[in-house]
Structures are given as C-alpha cells and as structure tokens.
Design an enzyme around this catalytic site. Structure first.
Site, PDB file in Angstrom:
ATOM      1  N   LEU A   1     -87.046 -18.555-100.519  1.00 52.79           N
ATOM      2  CA  LEU A   1     -88.381 -18.703 -99.852  1.00 52.79           C
ATOM      3  C   LEU A   1     -89.249 -17.491-100.375  1.00 52.79           C
ATOM      4  O   LEU A   1     -88.693 -16.528-100.850  1.00 52.79           O
ATOM      5  CB  LEU A   1     -88.365 -18.816 -98.393  1.00 52.79           C
ATOM      6  CG  LEU A   1     -87.374 -19.716 -97.913  1.00 52.79           C
ATOM      7  CD1 LEU A   1     -87.429 -19.470 -96.272  1.00 52.79           C
ATOM      8  CD2 LEU A   1     -87.973 -21.029 -98.059  1.00 52.79           C
TER       9      LEU A   1
ATOM     10  N   HIS B   1     -93.788 -20.667 -99.561  1.00 51.56           N
ATOM     11  CA  HIS B   1     -93.288 -21.462 -98.458  1.00 51.56           C
ATOM     12  C   HIS B   1     -93.927 -21.027 -96.990  1.00 51.56           C
ATOM     13  O   HIS B   1     -94.020 -21.832 -96.112  1.00 51.56           O
ATOM     14  CB  HIS B   1     -91.549 -21.184 -98.513  1.00 51.56           C
ATOM     15  CG  HIS B   1     -91.106 -21.637 -99.870  1.00 51.56           C
ATOM     16  ND1 HIS B   1     -90.516 -20.835-100.741  1.00 51.56           N
ATOM     17  CD2 HIS B   1     -90.850 -22.821-100.244  1.00 51.56           C
ATOM     18  CE1 HIS B   1     -89.932 -21.568-101.609  1.00 51.56           C
ATOM     19  NE2 HIS B   1     -89.762 -22.952-101.318  1.00 51.56           N
TER      20      HIS B   1
HETATM   21  P1  AMP Z   1     -89.386 -26.019-102.758  1.00 54.27           P
HETATM   22  O1  AMP Z   1     -88.359 -25.019-101.865  1.00 54.27           O
HETATM   23  O2  AMP Z   1     -89.344 -25.829-104.213  1.00 54.27           O
HETATM   24  O3  AMP Z   1     -88.656 -27.672-102.704  1.00 54.27           O
HETATM   25  O4  AMP Z   1     -90.613 -26.044-102.289  1.00 54.27           O
HETATM   26  C1  AMP Z   1     -90.588 -26.341-100.865  1.00 54.27           C
HETATM   27  C2  AMP Z   1     -92.233 -26.722-100.588  1.00 54.27           C
HETATM   28  O5  AMP Z   1     -93.039 -25.738-100.903  1.00 54.27           O
HETATM   29  C3  AMP Z   1     -92.690 -27.677-101.176  1.00 54.27           C
HETATM   30  O6  AMP Z   1     -93.808 -28.556-100.602  1.00 54.27           O
HETATM   31  C4  AMP Z   1     -93.615 -26.897-102.303  1.00 54.27           C
HETATM   32  O7  AMP Z   1     -94.672 -27.612-102.871  1.00 54.27           O
HETATM   33  C5  AMP Z   1     -94.013 -25.751-101.456  1.00 54.27           C
HETATM   34  N1  AMP Z   1     -94.353 -24.821-102.443  1.00 54.27           N
HETATM   35  C6  AMP Z   1     -93.643 -24.193-103.388  1.00 54.27           C
HETATM   36  N2  AMP Z   1     -94.169 -23.349-104.205  1.00 54.27           N
HETATM   37  C7  AMP Z   1     -95.488 -23.152-103.470  1.00 54.27           C
HETATM   38  C8  AMP Z   1     -96.533 -22.414-103.822  1.00 54.27           C
HETATM   39  N3  AMP Z   1     -96.582 -21.408-104.627  1.00 54.27           N
HETATM   40  N4  AMP Z   1     -97.789 -22.488-102.970  1.00 54.27           N
HETATM   41  C9  AMP Z   1     -97.725 -23.378-102.092  1.00 54.27           C
HETATM   42  N5  AMP Z   1     -96.548 -24.166-101.749  1.00 54.27           N
HETATM   43  C10 AMP Z   1     -95.617 -24.094-102.469  1.00 54.27           C
END
Ligand code: AMP
Length: 279
Positions: free
Chosen positions: A30, A34
């Site tokens: 995270l 996140h």
């Molecule tokens: P992940 O753990 O990469 O699957 O991401 C989980 C959620 O967090 C997904 O909805 C991503 O789009 C969101 N997320 C990841 N990186 C960012 C970021 N830099 N800004 C906003 N949301 C993010």
C-alpha cells in the site's frame, strides 16, 4: 481493525456491519494512492473493508507475480492508521479452490491497450472483482483513475451483470515530481526512477495542447510522444493513445478524452493516464 481471511468469515462480518459498506480492492504494498481511496471510503461509509489479494489470474506466466511485493505487516499497520474497519486477506487457495473453473470475459473496453498487451489480464481482474463484490456485497467500491482502463472495465462489468454497487473513482496520487504512485515503482533503478516523471510531463504537454484548443487525436498523442522519445531509460513505448474514457475506443471528439500511456524501463512497465478535460 479486524483481519478476515475466508469468504465465509467475510460474509458473517458483512451481515452484521453497519451500512453503507465501502470496499477498496487492492493487491497490497500500500501507498498513498491506495490510502486516498480508503480515506474516500471512510468519508462516505460506515464500514470500510480493504481487500489485499495479489490475484494470480491477472498475471501472465512471464509477469511479476512471484516478485510482487507483499509487505503484509506494514500494510495492516497502514490500514489501522487510516481507520479501516476490516482487512480481507484471503490466500490464493481460498479465492481459487481446486476445481475453480469460471472466468468472466469482458469485451469492449477490455480489448485494446492493456487488454492487447496483456492477454487474459482483464479476465483475471473482472473475475476477482466480481468475486470480491459478491463476497463483500458493498454499497460502494473504490478504484483509482491511475488504472483508467480498469475503471472502464469494472464499470462495464457491474453494469452488464447488474451488480448492485456504486463504483467510485479517486484521482491519481502522484509523487512530488509527478510520477504516479505504484507498488511497482520499487522495481525502478535510481536512473530509471529519475527519468520516470517524463511520462507525466508527456501527459501534461498533451493536456496543454488540448487546453489551447487542439482537437486532433494524432497531434495530441504526438505531443506526449515527443516528451518520451528522447528519454534513454524508456526502452519501449507500448502505446500513447487518446481514447474515450468509457469505451477505450480511439477518441473521436465526443465523450471524455483520456490519454493513456504505457512504457517500459527495462523489465518494468509504467502505465499512466490523464483525463484531458480534468481529473
Ligand atoms: P493495486 O493494488 O495496484 O491493484 O491498486 C488498487 C487500487 O488502487 C486500484 O483501484 C488502483 O487504481 C488504485 N491505485 C493504485 N495506484 C494509485 C494512485 N497512484 N492513485 C490513486 N489510486 C491508485
């Protein structure tokens, strides 16, 4: 904060939890991106559930499933600090028991861009998101604009299967130099990390042209491409594509224009995007 590891225990927890319930699906490792989604859920919902599951079905055989960072104790501490109510942390055998044989294939917005570069990726995403939505039955589910195509795919999934949940999208959280936060940024060498903000600079260059009145798709894509072209650490540009944010089809002047970029720096892929009308 409760840690829940099985679908049966999650269902029992959800049955007794005050609504509205917000779900934030993640793969862990995270970061502030996140946590911004957890904060948004905290603002809107009486119960906030964050799932941490590195979903094997969305990784191709040659991708980074084995190396994907899994700092679970640190993640749980961050969720405690951000006042999530529950962390759902199933293992792969819980989500995909022996004999698992169902896959959700989304067409339309799942086909181009990441869908073309990573065959099977969005089927894995759609299947695990559907499972999480059915298991947690949230009123709202929170996703980041960072993965703009994933947002379009999830919206289509929820609409097509009549899943009763509101999809809430949070803006992309960036490092001070513009690099979009990502769990994969830890893979970058110091030189690659120093060069990586070029992606955001390219997106901003295109947005400046758009704001100045440019509406030609190729010209807007080229404005971004030029900012990437001279960067030695970028070993390949997978795509620079101006698409409709809802369909992922090439932008034709109507709808919301989203400029999507994927580049490689050695073995690491970076994806980013900008809604040219404003995030
Ligand atoms: P992940 O753990 O990469 O699957 O991401 C989980 C959620 O967090 C997904 O909805 C991503 O789009 C969101 N997320 C990841 N990186 C960012 C970021 N830099 N800004 C906003 N949301 C993010």
């Amino acid at each position: 904060m409760r840690r829940i590891e099985t679908v049966a225990a999650l269902r029992r927890y959800i049955a007794a939890a005050p609504r509205p319930i917000g779900l934030v699906p993640t793969m862990g490792a995270l970061h502030a991106g996140h946590i911004s989604l957890v904060d948004a859920a905290r603002d809107d919902c009486r119960t906030v559930v964050v799932s941490i599951f590195v979903n094997p079905t969305q990784f191709a055989a040659d991708e980074d499933l084995a190396q994907y960072p899994r700092p679970i104790d640190r993640d749980l501490a961050m969720l405690r600090d951000s006042v999530a109510d529950a962390a759902f942390t199933p293992d792969a055998a819980e989500m995909y028991p022996p004999g698992f044989a169902t896959t959700i294939a989304v067409g339309g917005p799942a086909l181009p861009l990441e869908g073309a570069m990573r065959p099977g990726h969005f089927a894995g995403v759609a299947t695990v998101v559907a499972k999480l939505l059915l298991a947690a039955a949230p009123d709202r589910a929170y996703f980041g604009q960072k993965d703009g195509q994933q947002v379009a795919v999830v919206r289509r999934l929820v609409r097509d299967l009549h899943i009763p949940v509101d999809i809430v999208v949070g803006p992309t959280v960036r490092e001070p130099d513009g690099l979009a936060m990502s769990s994969r940024n830890v893979y970058l060498s110091p030189d690659q990390r120093a060069a990586a903000p070029a992606v955001h600079r390219g997106l901003l260059a295109a947005r400046r042209r758009y704001v100045a009145g440019e509406r030609d798709r190729a010209a807007l894509e080229a404005a971004c491409g030029q900012a990437l072209a001279g960067v030695r650490e970028i070993t390949r540009i997978d795509y620079v594509a101006l698409v409709d944010a809802d369909t992922m089809a090439p932008w034709e002047g109507a709808g919301r224009p989203m400029l999507a970029v994927a580049v490689r720096m050695g073995a690491t892929r970076l994806i980013d995007n900008l809604l040219l009308d404003g995030d």
